[in-house]
Motif scaffolding. Sequence first.
Motif, mmCIF file in Angstrom:
data_model
loop_
_atom_site.group_PDB
_atom_site.id
_atom_site.type_symbol
_atom_site.label_atom_id
_atom_site.label_comp_id
_atom_site.label_asym_id
_atom_site.label_seq_id
_atom_site.Cartn_x
_atom_site.Cartn_y
_atom_site.Cartn_z
ATOM 1 N N LYS A 188 2.948 13.750 -12.287
ATOM 2 C CA LYS A 188 2.985 14.909 -13.181
ATOM 3 C C LYS A 188 4.217 14.862 -14.077
ATOM 4 O O LYS A 188 4.175 15.246 -15.244
ATOM 5 C CB LYS A 188 2.982 16.206 -12.353
ATOM 6 N N GLU A 189 5.301 14.348 -13.518
ATOM 7 C CA GLU A 189 6.561 14.261 -14.283
ATOM 8 C C GLU A 189 6.485 13.224 -15.404
ATOM 9 O O GLU A 189 7.076 13.411 -16.466
ATOM 10 C CB GLU A 189 7.720 13.876 -13.337
ATOM 11 N N VAL A 190 5.761 12.136 -15.163
ATOM 12 C CA VAL A 190 5.784 11.019 -16.133
ATOM 13 C C VAL A 190 4.525 10.890 -16.986
ATOM 14 O O VAL A 190 4.503 10.106 -17.937
ATOM 15 C CB VAL A 190 6.037 9.663 -15.410
ATOM 16 N N GLU A 191 3.491 11.671 -16.672
ATOM 17 C CA GLU A 191 2.194 11.458 -17.328
ATOM 18 C C GLU A 191 2.217 11.621 -18.850
ATOM 19 O O GLU A 191 1.422 11.004 -19.562
ATOM 20 C CB GLU A 191 1.126 12.385 -16.725
ATOM 21 N N LYS A 192 3.129 12.449 -19.364
ATOM 22 C CA LYS A 192 3.163 12.685 -20.809
ATOM 23 C C LYS A 192 4.138 11.772 -21.547
ATOM 24 O O LYS A 192 4.285 11.843 -22.764
ATOM 25 C CB LYS A 192 3.496 14.149 -21.093
ATOM 26 N N LYS A 193 4.786 10.897 -20.787
ATOM 27 C CA LYS A 193 5.739 9.983 -21.415
ATOM 28 C C LYS A 193 5.007 8.832 -22.109
ATOM 29 O O LYS A 193 3.926 8.432 -21.679
ATOM 30 C CB LYS A 193 6.713 9.429 -20.376
ATOM 31 N N SER A 194 5.595 8.304 -23.149
ATOM 32 C CA SER A 194 5.013 7.176 -23.874
ATOM 33 C C SER A 194 5.170 5.900 -23.055
ATOM 34 O O SER A 194 5.959 5.855 -22.101
ATOM 35 C CB SER A 194 5.706 7.001 -25.227
ATOM 36 N N THR A 195 4.430 4.846 -23.440
ATOM 37 C CA THR A 195 4.563 3.577 -22.713
ATOM 38 C C THR A 195 5.983 3.026 -22.842
ATOM 39 O O THR A 195 6.505 2.422 -21.903
ATOM 40 C CB THR A 195 3.547 2.535 -23.237
ATOM 41 N N GLU A 196 6.610 3.264 -23.989
ATOM 42 C CA GLU A 196 7.990 2.796 -24.187
ATOM 43 C C GLU A 196 8.932 3.487 -23.205
ATOM 44 O O GLU A 196 9.811 2.855 -22.610
ATOM 45 C CB GLU A 196 8.455 3.069 -25.630
ATOM 46 N N GLU A 197 8.744 4.803 -23.040
ATOM 47 C CA GLU A 197 9.593 5.567 -22.106
ATOM 48 C C GLU A 197 9.347 5.125 -20.662
ATOM 49 O O GLU A 197 10.291 4.982 -19.872
ATOM 50 C CB GLU A 197 9.318 7.065 -22.255
ATOM 51 N N LEU A 198 8.074 4.906 -20.314
ATOM 52 C CA LEU A 198 7.727 4.462 -18.961
ATOM 53 C C LEU A 198 8.352 3.094 -18.677
ATOM 54 O O LEU A 198 8.875 2.855 -17.579
ATOM 55 C CB LEU A 198 6.203 4.383 -18.800
ATOM 56 N N GLU A 252 0.856 -1.185 0.000
ATOM 57 C CA GLU A 252 0.000 0.000 0.000
ATOM 58 C C GLU A 252 0.893 1.235 0.000
ATOM 59 O O GLU A 252 1.365 1.688 1.034
ATOM 60 C CB GLU A 252 -0.951 -0.024 1.195
ATOM 61 N N VAL A 253 1.114 1.765 -1.173
ATOM 62 C CA VAL A 253 1.974 2.937 -1.347
ATOM 63 C C VAL A 253 1.101 4.104 -1.791
ATOM 64 O O VAL A 253 0.310 3.968 -2.723
ATOM 65 C CB VAL A 253 3.068 2.647 -2.404
ATOM 66 N N PRO A 254 1.213 5.271 -1.122
ATOM 67 C CA PRO A 254 0.361 6.410 -1.494
ATOM 68 C C PRO A 254 0.682 6.953 -2.884
ATOM 69 O O PRO A 254 1.793 6.781 -3.395
ATOM 70 C CB PRO A 254 0.686 7.455 -0.411
ATOM 71 N N THR A 255 -0.297 7.606 -3.482
ATOM 72 C CA THR A 255 -0.109 8.232 -4.788
ATOM 73 C C THR A 255 0.889 9.376 -4.685
ATOM 74 O O THR A 255 0.801 10.199 -3.777
ATOM 75 C CB THR A 255 -1.455 8.774 -5.322
ATOM 76 N N ASN A 256 1.831 9.425 -5.597
ATOM 77 C CA ASN A 256 2.835 10.484 -5.641
ATOM 78 C C ASN A 256 2.478 11.429 -6.788
ATOM 79 O O ASN A 256 2.825 11.199 -7.941
ATOM 80 C CB ASN A 256 4.226 9.867 -5.854
ATOM 81 N N LEU A 257 1.746 12.497 -6.454
ATOM 82 C CA LEU A 257 1.238 13.410 -7.481
ATOM 83 C C LEU A 257 2.359 14.106 -8.249
ATOM 84 O O LEU A 257 2.256 14.326 -9.458
ATOM 85 C CB LEU A 257 0.299 14.447 -6.848
ATOM 86 N N LYS A 258 3.446 14.450 -7.531
ATOM 87 C CA LYS A 258 4.577 15.117 -8.173
ATOM 88 C C LYS A 258 5.198 14.192 -9.228
ATOM 89 O O LYS A 258 5.468 14.611 -10.364
ATOM 90 C CB LYS A 258 5.625 15.504 -7.125
ATOM 91 N N LEU A 259 5.407 12.928 -8.860
ATOM 92 C CA LEU A 259 5.976 11.953 -9.786
ATOM 93 C C LEU A 259 5.047 11.747 -10.985
ATOM 94 O O LEU A 259 5.496 11.710 -12.130
ATOM 95 C CB LEU A 259 6.210 10.620 -9.069
#
Length: 302
Positions: A131-141, A122-129
């Motif tokens: 925001k940093e990765v949301e626009k990355k492609s699945t390949e980048e993720l 049970e790990v809390p949501t990291n909103l800052k993280l």
Amino acid sequence: MLGSKIEKRKVIVIIGPTATGKSGLAIELAKKFNGEIISADSRQVYKGLNIGTGKITKREMQGVPHYLLDVASPKRRFTVAQYKKLAEKILPYMVVRNKLPIIVGGTGFYIQALVDNITIPEVPTNLKLRKEVEKKSTEELFKILKKLDPKRAENIDSKNPRRLIRAIEIAKHLGKVPPYTLNPSGYTPLFIGLDLPDKKLKEKIKKRLEERIKKGIISEARRLHKNGLSYKRMRELGLEYKFLADFLEKKITKEEMAERLEKAIWQYAKRQHTWFKRDRRILWFRPDEQKKIEQEIKKFLK
């Protein structure tokens, strides 16, 4: 039929790719074997996501109780840990009333978490993280996760951005994604898998999508947005809602939306198929083999 304690703890699990007729079969089996249904669909848990997810209607339920539909706001993320916690409260409720639990859905991880009693961090949501990765492609993720935790990268759905982001989130928080621990669940499952030849499944996906567009999937998306569901969150919900958000923001035409969505659903069905085929406990049937399925259940319940 379900008299002894051992028998009371038996559960039927109906799984398979999207559009194979799982819900209809589950209802027929529930009526025949005195069962009730627990949905295992990661998007049907959300209120208001009805046409887009193909959520069963009250009329279609034919009086059979269904659980874990409409239990969360689509504005907030609902986790597998939350799903497991709710489902674990419902199963004993069925057992004490001498009902046969039937778990049905296409979200393999939900089913595995519940039936195999997986321990989930049970790990809390990291909103800052996020925001940093949301626009990355699945390949980048996937590359980020592979660098953080190569072992988790080996068995994750590399085309699922939600799973990838969550795995990255856990790895960043804990240093790595801990291996999921299997524990005795106290329930004995019979896995029934539904499948169709590729050509037939493609046809069903196409026809079902056309029906949902006619039913008002676009109006549903507009209503959700009007009620406060952001386009960003709509895209996070994936599949239908991702492309509906693009259409409503005039990034694509209606025709492009339908074309891209049909392709995305087919790719999703293939990923589901790959996930389920790894589990050798599953007995596979065609949707029209209900009599054979009933025979397997009768043997299982004896």
